[in-house]
Scaffold this active site. Structure first.
Site, PDB file in Angstrom:
ATOM      1  N   ALA A  86       0.831  -1.199   0.000  1.00 12.17           N
ATOM      2  CA  ALA A  86       0.000   0.000   0.000  1.00 12.17           C
ATOM      3  C   ALA A  86       0.868   1.253   0.000  1.00 12.17           C
ATOM      4  CB  ALA A  86      -0.918  -0.002   1.215  1.00 12.17           C
ATOM      5  N   PRO A  87       0.423   2.318  -0.681  1.00 12.14           N
ATOM      6  CA  PRO A  87       1.176   3.576  -0.677  1.00 12.14           C
ATOM      7  C   PRO A  87       1.298   4.142   0.739  1.00 12.14           C
ATOM      8  CG  PRO A  87      -0.544   3.585  -2.366  1.00 12.14           C
ATOM      9  CD  PRO A  87      -0.794   2.390  -1.500  1.00 12.14           C
ATOM     10  N   ILE A  99       4.071   5.633   4.100  1.00 11.69           N
ATOM     11  CA  ILE A  99       5.260   5.257   4.863  1.00 11.69           C
ATOM     12  C   ILE A  99       5.059   3.861   5.440  1.00 11.69           C
ATOM     13  CG2 ILE A  99       6.700   5.839   6.855  1.00 11.69           C
ATOM     14  CD1 ILE A  99       5.903   8.771   6.409  1.00 11.69           C
ATOM     15  N   ARG A 100       6.026   3.010   5.254  1.00  8.90           N
ATOM     16  CA  ARG A 100       5.936   1.628   5.729  1.00  8.90           C
ATOM     17  C   ARG A 100       5.818   1.593   7.250  1.00  8.90           C
ATOM     18  NH1 ARG A 100      10.299  -2.205   3.147  1.00  8.90           N
ATOM     19  NH2 ARG A 100       9.010  -1.706   1.315  1.00  8.90           N
ATOM     20  N   GLY A 101       4.880   0.809   7.755  1.00  8.36           N
ATOM     21  CA  GLY A 101       4.639   0.743   9.190  1.00  8.36           C
ATOM     22  C   GLY A 101       5.676  -0.083   9.930  1.00  8.36           C
ATOM     23  N   MET A 102       5.813   0.184  11.233  1.00  3.14           N
ATOM     24  CA  MET A 102       6.753  -0.554  12.070  1.00  3.14           C
ATOM     25  C   MET A 102       6.122  -1.792  12.687  1.00  3.14           C
ATOM     26  SD  MET A 102       8.922   2.457  13.974  1.00  3.14           S
ATOM     27  CE  MET A 102       7.523   3.496  14.408  1.00  3.14           C
ATOM     28  N   LYS A 110      -4.114  -5.830   6.170  1.00  2.00           N
ATOM     29  CA  LYS A 110      -3.103  -5.493   7.170  1.00  2.00           C
ATOM     30  C   LYS A 110      -2.713  -6.749   7.949  1.00  2.00           C
ATOM     31  CE  LYS A 110      -3.838  -1.472   9.232  1.00  2.00           C
ATOM     32  NZ  LYS A 110      -4.472  -0.357   9.988  1.00  2.00           N
ATOM     33  N   ASP A 134     -13.451   1.011  10.939  1.00  3.27           N
ATOM     34  CA  ASP A 134     -13.814  -0.343  11.338  1.00  3.27           C
ATOM     35  C   ASP A 134     -12.988  -1.345  10.533  1.00  3.27           C
ATOM     36  OD1 ASP A 134     -15.100  -2.307  12.709  1.00  3.27           O
ATOM     37  OD2 ASP A 134     -17.037  -2.086  11.711  1.00  3.27           O
TER      38      ASP A 134
END
Length: 583
Positions: A315-316, A318-321, A336, A371
């Site tokens: 997904a576009p 910033i890459r999550g931690m 996710k 949700d």
């Protein structure tokens, strides 16, 4: 297994669903009394209780089935016969579509989400699409302005089941007519009529009258949020008549409505006309049938997949931690997965993250938290996965992936509405759009806080912008209750050197939050900083947050509006009330 056992099991599952839905309606039917008594904490508790009912009753049925089968395993042919018997029970069953989802849930609980095939489950419904059944009474009532709009609206408001007196019914009717005249024009109004749902839609501190306004040019929503004063008197807060406004009211970031609906499918069909942008899944979700909404959401995903040659991509944004997020370029949802290992600064477990997502599911989302639907053993075709994403999956979540050759199985993931990340949105907009976005962000923070939710990580990348321009929070791994946070002022520096030191000159304990620090990352952009200081400078003061905590601890439940403050009648037509007589 004895012959005839398949039918007994099918009947047991359907009876279990009947029991669940009976309790669902029972909890829902108490919404009017909770509203009239202003028992807002009971409103919140009922919302949580109703969400838990489904899984509770699935568990009861599973235990019954284990007793019936004496704990013996069942082969594939036996299960197919159970489904055949269950399917035969549905043509004359009024809530067939939710009953199919209940069957799926029982199966998944029994077999730990394995072998999820169309032969064993109701991946798609066994019944004709949008099947109607004879219903015991009409869903809605028509009102025509034969003698003008004032008596028409008087009849509508007087027919409501609410037992509280009105603060000023005549005033509210004038407000509604003023709005309709502005919206439709004085000449068109006599040629319009209204159809109103028999049941009110309850949520938070409002009872919503939901209707359809038929005009010479088509059908519009007709929504009246009815509130009560502290003195126990009713008033209409506004009138909403656009599909965009209705879409926000029934939005994916809001708590589920409580509306008494023995036949949910019929109500969903009735709502489609005024909510044309909502999918079947979104409509079921909005009225509290979240488990069947999950079924419909999965069906919508499969239909999209069958008609698309797109590949899954990261997904576009910033890459999550904590989460790995991917999507299909043209699909309106994201997928996710909780990573196997988190960035060092994220001192938490996967169980903690799942608990945070469950908290959001059960809490009042006040239109500011998306949700989600939770899935286990989610199958993807490798041919539809972009190589870069496949490499990322193998790098970040290898423990959650099983390779089956042509497919992979993801052990656990969430599906959530796709939005434009706020940080990307802010880079792309200027002028009024930028101002609106910053105003929306601050309002989102305030409304979450008033609902006893502290986002934790308030960076712009953790928020998204919807198609209606609303800012919604969607990164939940650091979420907590406001009452769990210790909001502190930064003590004055002892010496000038303190402010240049790499370590703070004051102690910091777990749970400490220093709102002054928000300014460093929220106002760093020179385009954004002045706007933020103008509109939301109080968010940088610890006393602002402590005052909110005090109100929460005192039991105060804030009003939550699904529309702008400027749309409220008290703001638009306040002068009218000075000459209005109470009725």
């Amino acid at each position: 297994m004895p012959r005839g056992l398949e039918l007994l099991i099918a009947q047991t599952i359907l009876q279990g669903f009947d029991a669940q839905y009976g309790r669902f309606l029972e909890v829902t039917s108490g919404a009017q009394q909770r509203f009239e008594q202003a028992d807002w904490h009971a409103v919140q508790q009922a919302m949580k209780s109703r969400i838990h009912l489904y899984d509770h009753h699935v568990g009861l049925v599973v235990e019954q089935l284990r007793c019936i089968t004496d704990g013996k395993s069942t082969d594939a042919d036996f299960l197919l016969r159970v489904k055949e018997h269950y399917t035969r029970l549905l043509p004359d069953y009024p809530r067939f579509e939710i009953a199919e989802s209940f069957f799926n849930s029982v199966y998944c609980r029994l077999f730990d989400h394995r072998s999820l095939t169309p032969e064993r489950l109701f991946i798609f419904s066994s019944q004709p699409e949008r099947r109607f059944r004879t219903i015991p009474r009409p869903l809605a009532k028509d009102f025509f302005p034969d003698h003008g709009w004032e008596p028409l609206l008087m009849r509508i408001l007087s027919d409501l089941p609410l037992r509280l007196p009105w603060q000023n019914k005549s005033r509210d009717i004038r407000y509604i007519i003023a709005h309709l005249t502005e919206t439709l024009g004085e000449d068109a109004l006599p040629r319009c009529h209204v159809q109103v749902a028999n049941e009110l839609f309850y949520r938070n501190k409002a009872a919503w009258l939901v209707g359809k306004l038929t005009t010479p040019d088509g059908t519009l929503p007709f929504l009246l949020p009815i509130h009560r004063t502290d003195e126990g008197e009713l008033f209409v807060d506004t009138c909403l008549t656009t599909t965009a406004e209705a879409s926000i009211v029934f939005g994916f970031a809001r708590s589920y409505f409580m509306v008494y609906a023995p036949l949910l499918a019929a109500l969903v069909e009735w709502l489609r006309e005024i909510l044309p942008g909502k999918t079947t899944a979104e409509l079921y979700m909005a009225i509290g049938c979240q488990k069947h909404a999950k079924t419909e959401s999965y069906r919508e995903y499969l239909c999209y997949l069958a008609e698309s040659d797109e590949k899954f991509i990261e997904a576009p944004g910033i890459r999550g931690m904590v989460m790995l997020v991917f999507t299909l370029p043209g699909f309106d949802r994201v997928f996710k997965i909780i990573k196997d290992k988190f960035a060092p600064q994220k001192e938490m477990s996967a169980a903690h993250v799942r608990a945070c997502y469950q908290l959001v599911k059960e809490h009042d989302r006040v239109g500011r938290m998306a949700d989600t639907q939770e899935f286990e053993n989610f199958v993807l075709d490798k041919r539809q996965i972009d190589p870069a994403l496949m490499a990322l999956l193998r790098q970040e979540v290898p423990e959650k992936i099983t390779d089956l050759g042509e497919h992979i199985v993801i052990r656990h993931l969430y599906i959530e509405r796709r939005m434009v990340p706020l940080n990307i949105w802010l880079e792309q907009v200027e002028g009024q759009q930028l101002r609106d976005a910053i105003e929306e962000y601050g309002n989102a923070i305030r409304q979450l806080a008033a609902a006893n939710i502290f986002p934790g990580d308030m960076l712009f990348k953790n928020f998204g912008v919807t198609r209606h321009g609303r800012v919604v929070f969607y990164d939940y791994d650091e979420i907590c209750y406001m009452t769990e946070v210790n909001f502190r002022d930064i003590p004055p520096a002892r010496y000038p050197e303190d402010e240049l030191a790499s370590e703070p000159w004051y102690s910091v304990s777990p749970g400490d939050v220093f709102p002054e620090e928000f300014r460093h990352w929220l106002c760093a952009d020179p385009r954004i900083g002045p706007l933020f200081e103008e509109m939301h400078a109080d968010l940088f003061r610890a006393d602002y947050w402590r005052a909110l905590q005090t109100r929460i601890k005192e039991g105060h439940v804030e009003d939550v509006y699904a529309y702008r403050r400027r749309q409220r009648f008290s703001v638009r037509y306040g002068a009218i009330s000075s000459t209005a007589n109470s009725s």
